[in-house]
Design a protein around this motif. Structure first.
Motif, PDB file in Angstrom:
ATOM      1  N   GLU A  86       0.825  -1.207   0.000  1.00 30.21           N
ATOM      2  CA  GLU A  86       0.000   0.000   0.000  1.00 30.21           C
ATOM      3  C   GLU A  86       0.862   1.261   0.000  1.00 30.21           C
ATOM      4  OE1 GLU A  86      -3.808  -0.017   2.133  1.00 30.21           O
ATOM      5  OE2 GLU A  86      -3.028   1.710   3.256  1.00 30.21           O
ATOM      6  N   LYS A  87       0.555   2.189  -0.886  1.00 32.66           N
ATOM      7  CA  LYS A  87       1.331   3.424  -0.990  1.00 32.66           C
ATOM      8  C   LYS A  87       1.229   4.235   0.304  1.00 32.66           C
ATOM      9  CE  LYS A  87       1.879   7.640  -3.725  1.00 32.66           C
ATOM     10  NZ  LYS A  87       1.362   8.469  -4.846  1.00 32.66           N
ATOM     11  N   THR A 213      -9.536  -1.402   0.956  1.00 31.56           N
ATOM     12  CA  THR A 213      -8.675  -0.506   0.199  1.00 31.56           C
ATOM     13  C   THR A 213      -8.002   0.516   1.116  1.00 31.56           C
ATOM     14  OG1 THR A 213     -10.700   0.721  -0.305  1.00 31.56           O
ATOM     15  CG2 THR A 213      -9.858  -0.765  -1.995  1.00 31.56           C
ATOM     16  N   GLY A 218     -11.859   3.610  -1.754  1.00 31.81           N
ATOM     17  CA  GLY A 218     -11.003   3.015  -2.771  1.00 31.81           C
ATOM     18  C   GLY A 218      -9.546   3.350  -2.542  1.00 31.81           C
ATOM     19  N   ASP A 219      -8.731   3.180  -3.572  1.00 26.67           N
ATOM     20  CA  ASP A 219      -7.285   3.404  -3.449  1.00 26.67           C
ATOM     21  C   ASP A 219      -6.802   4.721  -4.040  1.00 26.67           C
ATOM     22  OD1 ASP A 219      -6.397   0.971  -2.166  1.00 26.67           O
ATOM     23  OD2 ASP A 219      -6.909  -0.092  -4.012  1.00 26.67           O
ATOM     24  N   ASP A 220      -7.663   5.429  -4.753  1.00 26.52           N
ATOM     25  CA  ASP A 220      -7.236   6.625  -5.467  1.00 26.52           C
ATOM     26  C   ASP A 220      -7.258   7.843  -4.538  1.00 26.52           C
ATOM     27  OD1 ASP A 220      -6.654   8.649  -7.184  1.00 26.52           O
ATOM     28  OD2 ASP A 220      -8.313   8.278  -8.574  1.00 26.52           O
ATOM     29  N   PRO A 221      -6.085   8.390  -4.178  1.00 27.77           N
ATOM     30  CA  PRO A 221      -6.055   9.556  -3.285  1.00 27.77           C
ATOM     31  C   PRO A 221      -6.695  10.798  -3.893  1.00 27.77           C
ATOM     32  CG  PRO A 221      -3.866   9.115  -4.165  1.00 27.77           C
ATOM     33  CD  PRO A 221      -4.730   7.958  -4.558  1.00 27.77           C
ATOM     34  N   ASP A 222      -6.828  10.831  -5.235  1.00 28.40           N
ATOM     35  CA  ASP A 222      -7.447  11.983  -5.883  1.00 28.40           C
ATOM     36  C   ASP A 222      -8.923  12.111  -5.512  1.00 28.40           C
ATOM     37  OD1 ASP A 222      -5.080  12.682  -7.092  1.00 28.40           O
ATOM     38  OD2 ASP A 222      -5.541  11.646  -8.976  1.00 28.40           O
ATOM     39  N   GLU A 223      -9.527  11.024  -5.041  1.00 26.56           N
ATOM     40  CA  GLU A 223     -10.932  11.061  -4.654  1.00 26.56           C
ATOM     41  C   GLU A 223     -11.135  11.527  -3.210  1.00 26.56           C
ATOM     42  OE1 GLU A 223     -13.219   7.559  -5.517  1.00 26.56           O
ATOM     43  OE2 GLU A 223     -11.945   7.034  -7.236  1.00 26.56           O
ATOM     44  N   ARG A 319      -5.092   7.687   5.259  1.00 29.85           N
ATOM     45  CA  ARG A 319      -5.550   6.338   4.920  1.00 29.85           C
ATOM     46  C   ARG A 319      -6.207   5.657   6.133  1.00 29.85           C
ATOM     47  NH1 ARG A 319      -1.544   3.333   4.741  1.00 29.85           N
ATOM     48  NH2 ARG A 319      -0.107   4.915   5.577  1.00 29.85           N
TER      49      ARG A 319
END
Length: 384
Positions: A86-87, A213, A218-223, A319
């Motif tokens: 995980e980033k 996630t 989800g996984d997209d930090p842009d959201e 996160r």
């Protein structure tokens, strides 16, 4: 105010305002929270004996018109922590461990200034237009609230909370984990329902809302900007609660806005120890050599844990598995000697939300796991 004079004032307040002949009312800081659960303030929607009977309800803080909503969370199992790939992951987030969670209710948003002010400045006409100091018609529960709130220092958080403590729809922040625990106990006494901070596992379970996630969405930090306030989308500190989308269980601001205190003391190897069977619970409470050492531990801000990230953190720090550990530097400008057990001068980005377990503690020993250590309080208010 000299410590000796302050202590005398505290004793005088207890003597001048007897609340009951019962021990439960004479010393609320030392009274196990389960003792306050008899004859709760009526609230039909809050009554449940089983998970199937749990439903959302609105709580009113006794003696006020301030309300907040509690949302039921079903019991279950989940993987706590983050996977190796995980980033933004840090070592103390793993290895992932399976945690089993009992049912509880959780506040749908972070505790606001409107709520916290009822405890913090209940008798000082801080934000309240009308002081209750002169009232003579207090109920037994309000008398307990009196006894528990009065023997605490009065302080103004506005200077350390982005200057927004007068905005009642914003999260209360800047308090220590200990202060948040005392608020929970005060609220328990006020309502007759058992409120406390969540454990780390309970908090992450509620935050994930069934997801696996990096974020609940989800996984997209842009959201993240759609679900929470973080460093990228706010330049003026925290914001009002419920201004972003909730997670799938109807909980707001679990990622961002202010980080949220959880129960337990930080151990970087906690998950490894739990996985290896070296510890039976992730609710870790280290032993202290003396009561004074316990008080100093709280006052210097060492090893308390907050989850969810905040408006001062980038997406990685918001996160579901990320954790924030309190630091002595958070007390750097604290002018009090010994340093206060109530507030941080450099951590305006930390607040909390409350939960209520379906099954409250049944013994005094169990209560100790979740409630503020009264010895810390006693040592702090005694003259030095």
């Amino acid at each position: 105010m000299p410590r000796l004079l302050l202590t005398g004032l505290i004793l005088a307040l207890f003597a001048a305002h007897p609340v009951s002949a019962q021990d439960v009312f004479l010393n609320p800081i030392h009274t196990p929270g389960m003792k306050f659960l008899k004859d709760p303030v009526p609230n039909t929607d809050s009554e449940a004996a089983t998970q199937a009977e749990m439903k959302p309800y609105v709580e009113t803080i006794t003696g006020t018109d301030i309300t907040f909503k509690m949302v039921p969370v079903p019991g279950g199992k989940f993987l706590m922590g983050s996977p190796a790939g995980e980033k933004g992951r840090e070592d103390h987030e793993g290895p992932q461990v399976e945690a089993e969670i009992a049912p509880f209710w959780i506040e749908e948003h972070e505790v606001t200034w409107a709520e916290f002010a009822q405890y913090l400045q209940q008798y000082q006409q801080f934000w309240l237009r009308e002081s209750r100091f002169q009232r003579t018609d207090l109920t037994d529960r309000e008398k307990v609230m009196d006894a528990m709130a009065r023997p605490t220092y009065v302080w103004d958080f506005s200077a350390i909370s982005y200057g927004k403590s007068g905005k009642l729809d914003h999260p209360a922040s800047g308090m220590t984990c200990y202060a948040a625990q005392v608020y929970c106990k005060w609220l328990t006494a006020a309502t007759g329902r058992y409120y406390r901070l969540p454990t780390e596992a309970e908090w992450e379970y509620a935050c994930r809302a069934g997801s696996t996630t990096a974020f609940s969405f989800g996984d997209d930090p842009d959201e993240l900007a759609d679900y929470g306030w973080f460093f990228v989308n706010t330049d003026d500190g925290y914001n009002q609660v419920k201004a972003k989308k909730p997670n799938d269980w109807g909980l707001y601001d679990m990622n961002g806005n202010v980080a949220e205190w959880v129960l337990g003391d930080y151990d970087e190897n906690a998950y490894q120890k739990f996985q290896a069977g070296e510890i039976k619970s992730l609710l870790i409470h280290p032993e202290f050599e003396t009561d004074m050492k316990a008080m100093i531990h709280v006052a210097i801000g060492k090893n308390s844990i907050a989850r969810g990230g905040s408006c001062d953190h980038f997406a990685d720090g918001c996160r579901s598995a990320a954790k924030l550990v309190s630091q002595p530097g958070w007390k750097e400008q604290d002018p009090m000697l010994p340093r206060s057990i109530w507030f941080y001068t450099e951590a305006p980005y930390v607040g909390f939300r409350i939960i209520r377990p379906l099954a409250p503690p049944k013994t005094a020993e169990e209560c100790k796991l979740y409630e503020p250590d009264p010895d810390v309080y006693d040592k702090y208010v005694k003259p030095h």
